[in-house]
Design an enzyme around this catalytic site. Sequence first.
Site, PDB file in Angstrom:
ATOM      1  N   GLU A 153       0.876  -1.170   0.000  1.00 23.99           N
ATOM      2  CA  GLU A 153       0.000   0.000   0.000  1.00 23.99           C
ATOM      3  C   GLU A 153       0.919   1.226   0.000  1.00 23.99           C
ATOM      4  O   GLU A 153       1.715   1.386   0.930  1.00 23.99           O
ATOM      5  CB  GLU A 153      -0.843  -0.063   1.292  1.00 23.99           C
ATOM      6  CG  GLU A 153      -2.163   0.614   1.234  1.00 23.99           C
ATOM      7  CD  GLU A 153      -2.979   0.391   2.521  1.00 23.99           C
ATOM      8  OE1 GLU A 153      -2.445  -0.056   3.558  1.00 23.99           O
ATOM      9  OE2 GLU A 153      -4.180   0.685   2.485  1.00 23.99           O
ATOM     10  N   ASN A 191      -6.340  -1.379   6.522  1.00 25.34           N
ATOM     11  CA  ASN A 191      -6.669  -1.473   7.952  1.00 25.34           C
ATOM     12  C   ASN A 191      -7.991  -0.790   8.294  1.00 25.34           C
ATOM     13  O   ASN A 191      -8.673  -1.183   9.238  1.00 25.34           O
ATOM     14  CB  ASN A 191      -5.540  -0.903   8.807  1.00 25.34           C
ATOM     15  CG  ASN A 191      -4.381  -1.875   8.891  1.00 25.34           C
ATOM     16  OD1 ASN A 191      -4.566  -3.072   8.688  1.00 25.34           O
ATOM     17  ND2 ASN A 191      -3.198  -1.366   9.170  1.00 25.34           N
TER      18      ASN A 191
END
Length: 286
Positions: A153, A191
């Site tokens: 990411e 997340n």
Amino acid sequence: MTQIKQIGVIGAGTMGNGIAQTFAVAGYPVLLQDLSEAALERARKTMESSLGRQVKKGQLSEEAARDALARISADTKLETMADRDLVIEAIVERLDVKAGVLKQLDAICRPDAILASNTSSISLTQLAAASAHPGRVIGMHFFNPVPVMQLVEIIRALQTTDAVAEAVTEVTRAIGKTPRVSKDSYGFVVNRLLAPLINEAINCVYEGLATPEDIDSMMKLGANHPMGPLALGDLIGLDVVLNIMETLYEGFDDPKYRASPLLKQMVHAGYLGRKTGRGFAEYHKA
Ligand code: NAI
């Protein structure tokens, strides 16, 4: 923008050694730095056994594994990062400590060197603000175990330049990973989605809806998830899940991110998941 050839990795723990190994297997010379000699020693052993497993599975030749290890050098001094084109820090998850290292790197590295952070929750924009050259700071969020997980990411701070984002995207592809770019925000993307799912599964246990085993199997059989959310929470560490929920809750100031009371209790009890032998399941060391 200089081409990325020499890699520096700061912090030789769980993530740092995986990141160093991945770049080395892809042919990049890597300098791994940690304050602790013992951590560097442990990292070498971990990388040796991880590469050994890849050889056994036929994913890597013995020669390639040996060459990869030979590309990794280790040091306890930060000054050795002076000739690096990309430095990735994977040290403790604290803004003050990470900002301190960035400031030190400003004095050590060339102004065009890229400084990446593997932070899982700290604002990249705040981190970049600590650097004298904020445009070169970016997030490279690897996933555990690094040699196995496909995604990186890439998080752009408000200050990150296009050239830096492009160079980091390119090097991510060059090491065989898949880059996906996100803007800086609390929890980034993965997340932000994952922690609330695990948290809500814990609320289902808390409310007595079903057993942990059944909740996990419902998500596997009904949502096609390869692993149930509670087993995943145990794998990540329930303390880490709680930290992420607190980051989301405080960052967005939104009650929808409130941590489950049972998640808090599990952490207070020291039932953190696999690493302590007990979470929503029990784990025995092999
Ligand atoms: P860890 O505790 O396994 O390793 C951290 C290492 O950094 C230790 O060896 C420590 O000696 C070293 N260190 C601490 N301060 C230092 C400094 N000032 N200079 C040089 N070395 C220093 O931690 P882990 O799990 O590898 O996490 C590192 C970073 O990666 C954190 O920011 C964490 O949030 C992030 N992260 C962790 C993931 C995980 O699953 N463990 C997943 C994705 C990101």
